[in-house]
Design an enzyme around this catalytic site. Structure first.
Site, PDB file in Angstrom:
ATOM      1  N   ASP A  13       0.778 -33.196  16.573  1.00 36.76           N
ATOM      2  CA  ASP A  13       2.009 -31.981  17.655  1.00 36.76           C
ATOM      3  C   ASP A  13       0.596 -32.123  18.866  1.00 36.76           C
ATOM      4  O   ASP A  13       1.397 -31.054  19.339  1.00 36.76           O
ATOM      5  CB  ASP A  13       2.553 -30.851  16.811  1.00 36.76           C
ATOM      6  N   LYS A  16       1.303 -36.321  21.697  1.00 39.05           N
ATOM      7  CA  LYS A  16       1.870 -37.581  21.800  1.00 39.05           C
ATOM      8  C   LYS A  16       3.139 -38.086  21.966  1.00 39.05           C
ATOM      9  O   LYS A  16       3.043 -39.457  23.254  1.00 39.05           O
ATOM     10  CB  LYS A  16       1.326 -38.140  19.993  1.00 39.05           C
ATOM     11  N   GLY A  40       7.366 -35.835  14.181  1.00 40.61           N
ATOM     12  CA  GLY A  40       8.353 -35.351  14.829  1.00 40.61           C
ATOM     13  C   GLY A  40       7.673 -35.241  16.261  1.00 40.61           C
ATOM     14  O   GLY A  40       6.986 -34.840  16.698  1.00 40.61           O
ATOM     15  N   HIS A  41       8.066 -36.619  17.349  1.00 45.02           N
ATOM     16  CA  HIS A  41       7.946 -36.353  18.749  1.00 45.02           C
ATOM     17  C   HIS A  41       8.700 -36.130  19.575  1.00 45.02           C
ATOM     18  O   HIS A  41       9.672 -36.565  19.941  1.00 45.02           O
ATOM     19  CB  HIS A  41       7.672 -38.231  18.854  1.00 45.02           C
ATOM     20  N   GLN A 216       0.590 -38.261  13.809  1.00 43.92           N
ATOM     21  CA  GLN A 216      -0.265 -36.968  12.911  1.00 43.92           C
ATOM     22  C   GLN A 216      -1.056 -37.323  14.066  1.00 43.92           C
ATOM     23  O   GLN A 216      -1.086 -37.377  14.908  1.00 43.92           O
ATOM     24  CB  GLN A 216      -0.992 -37.471  11.283  1.00 43.92           C
TER      25      GLN A 216
HETATM   26  P1  GDP Z   1       4.083 -34.900  18.434  1.00 42.43           P
HETATM   27  O1  GDP Z   1       4.611 -34.851  17.426  1.00 42.43           O
HETATM   28  O2  GDP Z   1       2.018 -35.322  19.183  1.00 42.43           O
HETATM   29  O3  GDP Z   1       4.076 -35.767  19.730  1.00 42.43           O
HETATM   30  O4  GDP Z   1       4.034 -33.463  19.142  1.00 42.43           O
HETATM   31  P2  GDP Z   1       5.619 -32.713  19.516  1.00 42.43           P
HETATM   32  O5  GDP Z   1       6.321 -33.602  20.201  1.00 42.43           O
HETATM   33  O6  GDP Z   1       5.733 -32.594  18.121  1.00 42.43           O
HETATM   34  O7  GDP Z   1       4.991 -31.239  20.135  1.00 42.43           O
HETATM   35  C1  GDP Z   1       4.392 -31.595  21.467  1.00 42.43           C
HETATM   36  C2  GDP Z   1       5.704 -30.386  22.185  1.00 42.43           C
HETATM   37  O8  GDP Z   1       5.206 -29.546  23.000  1.00 42.43           O
HETATM   38  C3  GDP Z   1       6.513 -30.930  21.830  1.00 42.43           C
HETATM   39  O9  GDP Z   1       7.965 -30.108  22.217  1.00 42.43           O
HETATM   40  C4  GDP Z   1       7.069 -31.260  23.947  1.00 42.43           C
HETATM   41  O10 GDP Z   1       8.090 -30.896  24.493  1.00 42.43           O
HETATM   42  C5  GDP Z   1       6.367 -29.722  24.343  1.00 42.43           C
HETATM   43  N1  GDP Z   1       4.836 -30.288  24.892  1.00 42.43           N
HETATM   44  C6  GDP Z   1       4.222 -31.619  25.306  1.00 42.43           C
HETATM   45  N2  GDP Z   1       3.289 -31.203  26.659  1.00 42.43           N
HETATM   46  C7  GDP Z   1       3.226 -30.170  27.004  1.00 42.43           C
HETATM   47  C8  GDP Z   1       2.602 -29.400  28.667  1.00 42.43           C
HETATM   48  O11 GDP Z   1       2.082 -30.284  28.327  1.00 42.43           O
HETATM   49  N3  GDP Z   1       3.502 -28.373  28.072  1.00 42.43           N
HETATM   50  C9  GDP Z   1       4.687 -27.493  27.297  1.00 42.43           C
HETATM   51  N4  GDP Z   1       4.452 -26.098  27.780  1.00 42.43           N
HETATM   52  N5  GDP Z   1       4.924 -28.555  26.339  1.00 42.43           N
HETATM   53  C10 GDP Z   1       4.452 -29.806  26.375  1.00 42.43           C
HETATM   54  P1  IMO Z   2       3.501 -35.819  14.515  1.00 38.29           P
HETATM   55  O1  IMO Z   2       3.457 -37.303  14.296  1.00 38.29           O
HETATM   56  C1  IMO Z   2       2.371 -31.896  12.334  1.00 38.29           C
HETATM   57  C2  IMO Z   2       0.799 -32.560   7.890  1.00 38.29           C
HETATM   58  C3  IMO Z   2       1.894 -31.457   7.344  1.00 38.29           C
HETATM   59  C4  IMO Z   2       1.077 -31.223   5.992  1.00 38.29           C
HETATM   60  C5  IMO Z   2       0.541 -32.849   6.029  1.00 38.29           C
HETATM   61  C6  IMO Z   2       1.026 -33.049   4.999  1.00 38.29           C
HETATM   62  O2  IMO Z   2       4.190 -34.639  14.895  1.00 38.29           O
HETATM   63  O3  IMO Z   2       1.940 -34.908  14.989  1.00 38.29           O
HETATM   64  P2  IMO Z   2       3.395 -35.105   4.646  1.00 38.29           P
HETATM   65  O4  IMO Z   2       4.714 -34.791   4.253  1.00 38.29           O
HETATM   66  O5  IMO Z   2       2.788 -35.880   5.437  1.00 38.29           O
HETATM   67  O6  IMO Z   2       2.706 -35.430   3.264  1.00 38.29           O
HETATM   68  O7  IMO Z   2       1.891 -33.759   4.683  1.00 38.29           O
HETATM   69  O8  IMO Z   2       0.144 -33.474   7.222  1.00 38.29           O
HETATM   70  N1  IMO Z   2       1.734 -33.516   9.234  1.00 38.29           N
HETATM   71  C7  IMO Z   2       1.965 -33.648  10.261  1.00 38.29           C
HETATM   72  N2  IMO Z   2       2.123 -32.378  11.134  1.00 38.29           N
HETATM   73  N3  IMO Z   2       2.579 -33.505  12.819  1.00 38.29           N
HETATM   74  C8  IMO Z   2       2.901 -34.118  12.540  1.00 38.29           C
HETATM   75  O9  IMO Z   2       2.580 -35.300  12.794  1.00 38.29           O
HETATM   76  C9  IMO Z   2       2.183 -34.222  10.581  1.00 38.29           C
HETATM   77  N4  IMO Z   2       3.100 -34.945  10.180  1.00 38.29           N
HETATM   78  C10 IMO Z   2       2.136 -34.325   7.982  1.00 38.29           C
HETATM   79  O10 IMO Z   2       2.892 -30.735   7.648  1.00 38.29           O
HETATM   80  O11 IMO Z   2       0.623 -30.230   6.275  1.00 38.29           O
HETATM   81 MG    MG Z   3       4.867 -34.103  16.117  1.00 38.66          MG
END
Ligand code: GDP
Ligand code: IMO
Ligand code: MG
Length: 403
Positions: A13, A16, A40-41, A216
């Site tokens: 999270d 990416k 979840g992106h 991840q």
């Molecule tokens: P990922 O799994 O690495 O793709 O990250 P996620 O999408 O799960 O979580 C990142 C969250 O932060 C998302 O809701 C993005 O929209 C948000 N986000 C990304 N970059 C920024 C930033 O620079 N500032 C803020 N406030 N939110 C951001």
């Molecule tokens: P993105 O790509 C954050 C975590 C779960 C749990 C552990 C094992 O959005 O960054 P799993 O379901 O993979 O067997 O769970 O890994 N986890 C993540 N945490 N971002 C993710 O993906 C994750 N994918 C798995 O919360 O701790």
């Molecule tokens: Mg994510």
């Protein structure tokens, strides 16, 4: 043209998806090599939010095709739903824009039920990921190719028997019901299923710009993360070659990291905050999981953990996200070492609002000092600084991909 890895340097999270979306404007392929719908992106384009789980995040750009490599595990029903959501958002999805490897293992209903029971101690996403990789390794998995060839029923019967023994008393659907449902949904995906290794190889020969999109983060890597509180796949650079099926020379390795740290699920987190500062970060940063909606645990940046992630990935470039979330904090802390398991912090002066800032030289001096410290400590340059979720809140210090 370079092969560029975009990878999470923390516990996932990191943002990416946003960084892949930014780079994909200049890329030809965006390739997922591991994980599944546990990812979840969230992408925000012109205020509109799109959440992707397994469809590669580069797909929003017409130039960029998304590939899903053999290292991924696919829940076909969830994938079909994702495609439908993209179409509803007016994004073209066709076999010209998306391919999936026929060697991807399928996440079955049995595996999802099992994850719901056994994943609680780890705090998994409940998407069946652990059992799917376990079955792959114990040579009892079902691949997309098996479903396409119609040879999946006996494999599912064996899986059902295995899980019935493992979870005595749990209701499991019949193998026939699972097999029929799978066949129907995989039929819908058939046009997309192909030889992703060959397609990637050809693109490399043709000198295309390719993004290898990590899911991840390094600290969730099955070998190198905070085991056993990890996911079940290789999330780091080493996974790209085996997860796509062709040797990948990664010319640039971009680590995505938040200006602080978050984690969902259980496991160690030395710099975690249990006070109102942690709550403030969670509230301002909207730190709730995109896959499960769970509140993310929040804490300060952890340099020893980042050094480990950087070494694993041979990081050349940093993309730092969510710095805007820390605006208005009096002090920003960074753990520089751990002594007897306790983090030792260095404190940095806070800074005011970063709204409207679009260039490096307009950043407050306190930010410049903080970034210079990270560059020196981590021995990599900040190439991208993200100051908000939307595309236009992206400052580029060094180009990673040429035009
Ligand atoms: P990922 O799994 O690495 O793709 O990250 P996620 O999408 O799960 O979580 C990142 C969250 O932060 C998302 O809701 C993005 O929209 C948000 N986000 C990304 N970059 C920024 C930033 O620079 N500032 C803020 N406030 N939110 C951001
Ligand atoms: P993105 O790509 C954050 C975590 C779960 C749990 C552990 C094992 O959005 O960054 P799993 O379901 O993979 O067997 O769970 O890994 N986890 C993540 N945490 N971002 C993710 O993906 C994750 N994918 C798995 O919360 O701790
Ligand atoms: Mg994510």
């Amino acid at each position: 043209m370079p092969n560029v890895l975009v990878t999470g340097a923390q516990w996932g999270d990191e943002g990416k998806g946003k960084i892949v979306d930014h780079l994909a404007a200049r890329a030809d392929l965006s390739v997922r090599f591991g994980g599944g719908a546990n990812a979840g992106h969230t992408l925000v384009v012109g205020g509109k939010k799109i959440v992707l789980h397994l469809v590669p995040a580069g797909i929003l750009h017409p130039r960029c095709k998304g590939l899903v490599g053999n290292g991924c595990v696919i829940d076909p029903a969830s994938f079909v739903k994702e495609i439908a959501e993209l179409r509803a958002a007016d994004i073209e999805v066709s076999e010209k824009r998306l391919s999936i490897s026929d060697r991807c293992h399928v996440v079955t209903t049995f595996q999802k039920i099992s994850d719901g029971i056994t994943g609680k101690a780890i705090g998994t996403t409940g998407r069946g990921i652990g059992p799917a990789y376990t079955d792959k390794v114990r040579r009892a998995g079902v691949r997309l190719a098996d479903v396409l060839e119609g040879t999946h029923l006996p494999l599912l019967a064996a899986q059902r028997e295995h899980y019935a023994k493992l979870h005595v008393g749990t209701d499991l659907p019949s193998e026939k019901a699972v097999a029929d449902e799978l066949a129907a949904v995989v039929r819908e995906l058939a046009p997309y299923i192909g030889d992703v290794a060959e397609e990637t190889h050809r693109a490399m020969k043709d000198n295309r710009a390719i993004l290898f999109e990590g899911a991840q983060g390094a600290l969730l890597d099955v070998d190198h993360g905070t085991y056993p509180f990890v996911t079940s796949s290789t999330t780091t650079a080493g996974g790209a070659s085996s997860g796509v099926g062709v040797y990948v020379d990664l010319h640039k390795r971009v680590a995505v990291l938040k200006a602080y740290t978050t984690r969902v699920g259980n496991g160690p987190f030395p710099t975690e905050l249990f006070d109102e500062t942690g709550e403030k970060i969670r509230a301002i940063g909207h730190e709730f999981g995109a896959t499960t909606g769970r509140p993310r645990r929040c804490g300060w940046l952890d340099l020893p953990a980042l050094r480990h992630a950087f070494r694993l990935n041979g990081v050349t470039d940093m993309a730092i996200t969510k710095l805007d979330v820390l605006a208005g904090f009096d002090t920003i802390r960074v753990a520089t070492e751990h002594r007897a398991g306790t983090p030792v912090y260095r404190d940095f002066e806070g800074f005011g609002s970063l709204e409207g800032i679009t260039a490096r030289d307009a950043l407050p001096a306190a930010v410049t000092k903080y970034l210079a410290f990270l560059e020196a400590e981590l021995d990599a340059k900040v190439s991208i600084l993200s100051l908000g979720p939307d595309r236009d809140r992206t400052l580029v210090f060094r180009e990673i991909l040429g035009a």
